[in-house]
Design an enzyme around this catalytic site. Structure first.
Site, mmCIF file in Angstrom:
data_model
loop_
_atom_site.group_PDB
_atom_site.id
_atom_site.type_symbol
_atom_site.label_atom_id
_atom_site.label_comp_id
_atom_site.label_asym_id
_atom_site.label_seq_id
_atom_site.Cartn_x
_atom_site.Cartn_y
_atom_site.Cartn_z
ATOM 1 N N CYS A 135 0.881 -1.162 0.000
ATOM 2 C CA CYS A 135 0.000 0.000 0.000
ATOM 3 C C CYS A 135 0.921 1.215 0.000
ATOM 4 O O CYS A 135 2.096 1.097 -0.353
ATOM 5 C CB CYS A 135 -0.968 -0.016 1.180
ATOM 6 S SG CYS A 135 -0.185 0.058 2.814
ATOM 7 N N LYS A 136 0.441 2.362 0.402
ATOM 8 C CA LYS A 136 1.282 3.555 0.315
ATOM 9 C C LYS A 136 2.571 3.397 1.106
ATOM 10 O O LYS A 136 3.658 3.698 0.623
ATOM 11 C CB LYS A 136 0.502 4.784 0.812
ATOM 12 C CG LYS A 136 1.305 6.070 0.765
ATOM 13 C CD LYS A 136 0.437 7.296 1.003
ATOM 14 C CE LYS A 136 -0.139 7.332 2.410
ATOM 15 N NZ LYS A 136 -0.865 8.585 2.677
#
Length: 902
Positions: free
Chosen positions: A820-821
């Site tokens: 994810c980020k």
């Protein structure tokens, strides 16, 4: 006495003690005897007959574990169990494990403090009682089990007992009818384990080489009941990798070398007309600045000696933009009564993206498309070459630079063999020389080289550019007639009446002719040698003029032919390198700052992706090198590398996903080669250029010798990267309702086609007996069809896509990534869900314990430690409003989330 302990407490729950705890001075402590590379100590806990402070409520208890280090007698909080609700006899599923590197001795004291949790959301708890014991007491006790009294803070009143039992993964332990307890749901489960003793795999996967690239392990221990009320044991481990910094440094060094070489070749293009000469000077000025920038970044990274982790809070730092964010190996080791030991690995890493440059104008996928469209359609004073042609020019240049010295070396070896007058050696040397020279000649059989030579000819001073009439606007016609430099919109380069194309054909054909002369001379020399030996074998010695000649000087006869070959080759190299360098000049000439910034962005994103890939490949290799099926797959088809993305298609994360898609696709340029390594030299080495990289991975001699012959001889091993993304947060809700999710849909469809292509090759090339065994247990075709249907359905937040893609990857024996980020919050929810789902589907985890197991891993497991090490806070960065938008299975347990940095 009631206390309130926040997750942001200054104490924290670090898995490592303070640095000074390692400095024991002259005091000698007793080390714990253990298996190599195994955790030093693991134990589980259970309480009995706890005394509630009041009768108005049931107990909800947890145990906090602290370590008192013998060197300085300071107390460090180490870990906690999960909270067990509504019982005076809690049996804790979360155990305690001390990893191999942890400084723990027989003299180390463990403190166990039991709390009654009154409010999970605010972590409000009251102290019930505590006890202490020395590690040596536990290890030397009967059956390595202690039953200790819990006392109040003043040391007086006994408020129950706590049982501490040592756990050894993989050992057989007989069930004992007396060791049972009733859990909150009334089920009886044996406290000791009834697991069969499998072949230990610890020695196979935890080699010293693997430990050399993995650092700072966090270990967690669990015990969960199976569907038939037996126990399985799970060890969860999370480790950093020194490859986080090593790979970027290797890659940047290669970029500097490549760019310095290119810049030098641009300088050596020779005399150009004023227009092209000014453009060249401008290009060199900017390119030299880029080399200086890369050298500065490399200098800064070199200061990070010994580093193995880049936190999420550092993802926007310029000097670290080539380093992957929060890269870890997440490993689950399962020992169950139904199966042999099993290991499941996932590499977790922040999405490869240019965080420092930002996403105001989008990410690489959009930027590259826009750049190429404008470059193709806008009239500038440069020659347009497609990205494929530019890549081809780089490839041919690389082949020239590699083959020319190899041919020169083989030619010298041929002359050496001639000096030795050795026919066999001469034949072998000639064979190698012929192979390399034929590759060299073949590299120039390309229309691109011809067109580049013509383009360069027209760019020389006095070069004229005559065009045949073609339909175009009068404005364009006038511009073309009055401009000396080439003016192009199309790929094809028009014929130049003053340029002799046949001259180039003659030049490179001379290389082949020269080689044929060498071959003919070698054949003649060997034939004459054979004839002379046959004559010498007769019974009657010839006399006078018929006597055999003295031994011929092969070196003298071959040397002029070899020199001619080298001269012809030098002529080809000189012309080809200049013409192809002129092609690269066009790439840079269009829009210098934009072009170079795109290169920087793509290099940085690729560096992050490559560091993760190399880490995953090495771990997979070290874990599976003894498996002939894996080695057959690796050498025959290559490995599928599946990336799970959890990014939304809204705001900055849309740009991150565009970066990530290109970075992962660029991994197709990477090949691996396995070489023999040594104990003090384990780090991989990268060679090549931007269009093609080879990563040399080192194996110890004993492991290397057991590999198939083709791999030992340097076979290049390929990977097949695929990316599937499903946004799950509240930003994705906005994208689905008011924005655009086409990027996610396109990426998933494109990568499904790639996965399907891999499956087709897999079915065609793998042996029938392997396929039959494979298909018996895994219906891959059905899984692929299901995945395709889910992608086509375009259902909102369809996380089934993630589960299907991950299952297919595991069954194909591939490498799993979750991103994810920052690989911190959503990634933690995903990997813990995957772990519990595997326990349910593959190891018969009791269905009533699925949510409880999931909560254990999310509340006290490795991933909450990951959050702590990234942002110094033990809270996932979600709020209640955000979590309402999450699929239910991706929501953390109460009390583990709150306002925090991302």
């Amino acid at each position: 006495m009631e206390i309130k302990e926040e997750g942001t407490s200054e104490e924290g729950q670090h898995f490592l003690p303070p640095a000074q705890a390692n400095d024991t001075g002259d005091i000698q402590f007793t080390s714990i005897q253990k298996m190599p590379n195994e955790p030093q100590l693991e134990f589980i806990l259970a309480c009995k007959d706890l005394v509630a402070p009041g009768r108005d409520r049931k107990l909800n208890t947890l145990v906090q574990v602290s370590v008192i280090h013998p060197a300085q007698q300071s107390v460090s909080r180490y870990s906690s169990t999960e909270t067990v609700e509504g019982t005076r006899d809690p049996l804790f599923l979360t155990g305690v494990t001390f990893p191999p590197e942890y400084p723990i001795y027989e003299e180390t004291t463990i403190k166990l403090a039991v709390y009654d949790v009154k409010d999970k959301s605010h972590d409000t708890r009251s102290f019930l009682g505590s006890t202490v014991f020395q590690v040596g007491e536990l290890l030397k006790s009967k059956e390595q089990l202690l039953t200790l009294g819990l006392r109040t803070s003043d040391g007086g009143k006994v408020v129950g007992t706590i049982e501490v039992s040592v756990v050894k993964m993989g050992e057989t332990e007989d069930a004992d009818a007396d060791h049972t307890t009733t859990d909150v749901q009334g089920q009886k489960c044996a406290l000791v384990y009834e697991c069969t003793a499998p072949e230990s795999i610890s020695g196979k996967d935890n080699s010293p080489f693997l430990n050399a690239v993995l650092k700072n392990p966090v270990c967690k221990l669990y015990r969960f009941p199976t569907s038939d009320n037996k126990w399985m044991r799970i060890r969860e481990q999370m480790s950093e990798s020194i490859l986080s910094f090593h790979i970027p440094k290797e890659l940047i060094s290669l970029h500097i070398k490549e760019d310095l070489c290119r810049n030098q070749e641009i300088k050596e293009l020779g005399e150009l007309s004023p227009h092209w000469d000014n453009l060249r000077k401008n290009v060199l000025t900017h390119c030299d600045q880029m080399v200086n920038l890369y050298q500065d970044i490399l200098t800064e990274l070199s200061k990070e000696a010994g580093s193995s982790f880049k936190s999420s809070s550092s993802k926007g730092e310029k000097t670290l933009e080539f380093v992957p964010v929060n890269l870890h190996l997440q490993r689950m080791h399962v020992h169950s009564p139904h199966l042999k030991d099993a290991i499941y690995d996932v590499v977790t890493v922040g999405a490869p993206a240019a965080h420092f440059q930002g996403f105001k104008n989008g990410g690489l996928r959009k930027l590259l498309h826009r750049f190429e469209t404008e470059r193709r359609n806008t009239g500038y004073q440069f020659i347009y070459y497609s990205p494929e042609n530019t890549a081809k020019a780089k490839e041919v240049l690389s082949n020239i630079n590699q083959l020319q010295p190899l041919i020169a070396t083989q030619a010298d070896l041929l002359l050496h063999s001639a000096s030795q007058h050795s026919p066999d050696s001469l034949k072998n040397s000639l064979k190698l020389l012929a192979e390399k020279t034929e590759l060299f000649v073949h590299a120039f059989k390309d229309q691109l080289v011809r067109s580049a030579l013509l383009a360069l000819y027209t760019a020389r001073p006095g070069g004229t550019f005559k065009k045949t009439p073609s339909p175009k606007s009068s404005k364009e016609e006038s511009h073309a007639q009055h401009q000396s430099p080439p003016f192009k919109r199309q790929d094809s380069i028009p014929h130049h009446s003053d340029y002799d194309e046949e001259e180039w054909d003659r030049v490179w054909a001379n290389v082949g002719k020269s080689l044929n002369c060498v071959i003919a001379m070698v054949d003649k020399l060997i034939e004459r040698e054979g004839s002379a030996q046959q004559d010498g074998d007769g019974e009657v010695e010839p006399e006078g003029a018929d006597a055999p000649h003295p031994q011929e000087d092969w070196h003298a006869q071959l040397q002029p032919l070899i020199l001619a070959l080298k001269d012809c080759m030098g002529e080809v190299v000189s012309r080809a390198k200049q013409s192809l360098t002129f092609v690269l000049l066009q790439e840079l000439a269009y829009s210098l700052p934009q072009c170079l910034m795109l290169t920087l962005r793509r290099d940085a994103v690729f560096s992050q992706a490559l560091a993760g890939l190399v880490c995953g490949f090495i771990i997979k290799l070290y874990t599976s090198w003894h498996d002939p099926d894996f080695l057959g797959l690796l050498s025959t088809v290559g490995l599928v590398v599946q990336y799970e993305g959890l990014l939304s298609t809204h705001s900055d994360e849309l740009g991150m996903l565009e970066d990530m898609a290109v970075g992962i696709s660029d991994l197709k340029k990477v090949a691996f080669k396995i070489i023999e390594g040594h104990s003090n030299d384990v780090l991989p080495v990268i060679t090549g250029r931007r269009e093609h990289y080879v990563v040399e991975v080192k194996l110890p001699a004993a492991m290397f010798e057991s590999l198939p012959l083709q791999i030992k001889e340097g076979q290049l091993l390929r990977v097949h990267p695929v990316l599937f993304n499903v946004g799950i947060n509240e930003q994705q809700t906005l994208a689905e309702r008011f924005g655009d999710v086409s990027l996610q849909e396109n990426i998933n469809q494109e990568n499904f086609e790639l996965l399907k292509d891999y499956y087709t090759i897999f079915m065609e090339k793998m042996p029938p007996d392997y396929i039959s065994r494979f298909q018996e247990h895994n219906d891959l075709k059905g899984l692929l069809e299901n995945l395709h249907q889910n992608i086509q359905a375009k259902k909102r937040k369809n996380v089934e896509i993630m589960w299907l893609a991950a299952t297919i990857c595991r069954r194909l024996n591939g490498i799993r990534f979750t991103c994810c980020k920052s690989a911190k919050d959503r990634t933690s929810m995903s990997v813990t869900l995957e772990q519990c789902s595997i326990l349910r589907d593959e190891h018969h985890l009791h269905k009533d314990f699925f949510i409880r197991a999931l909560d254990c891993m999310r509340r006290e497991g490795c991933r909450i430690e990951n959050v702590l090490k990234n942002i110094k806070c033990r809270k996932y960065a979600f709020n209640m409003l955000q979590l309402m938008a999450f699929p239910k299975c991706y929501r953390p347990p109460e009390g583990t989330y709150g306002k925090a940095d991302t």
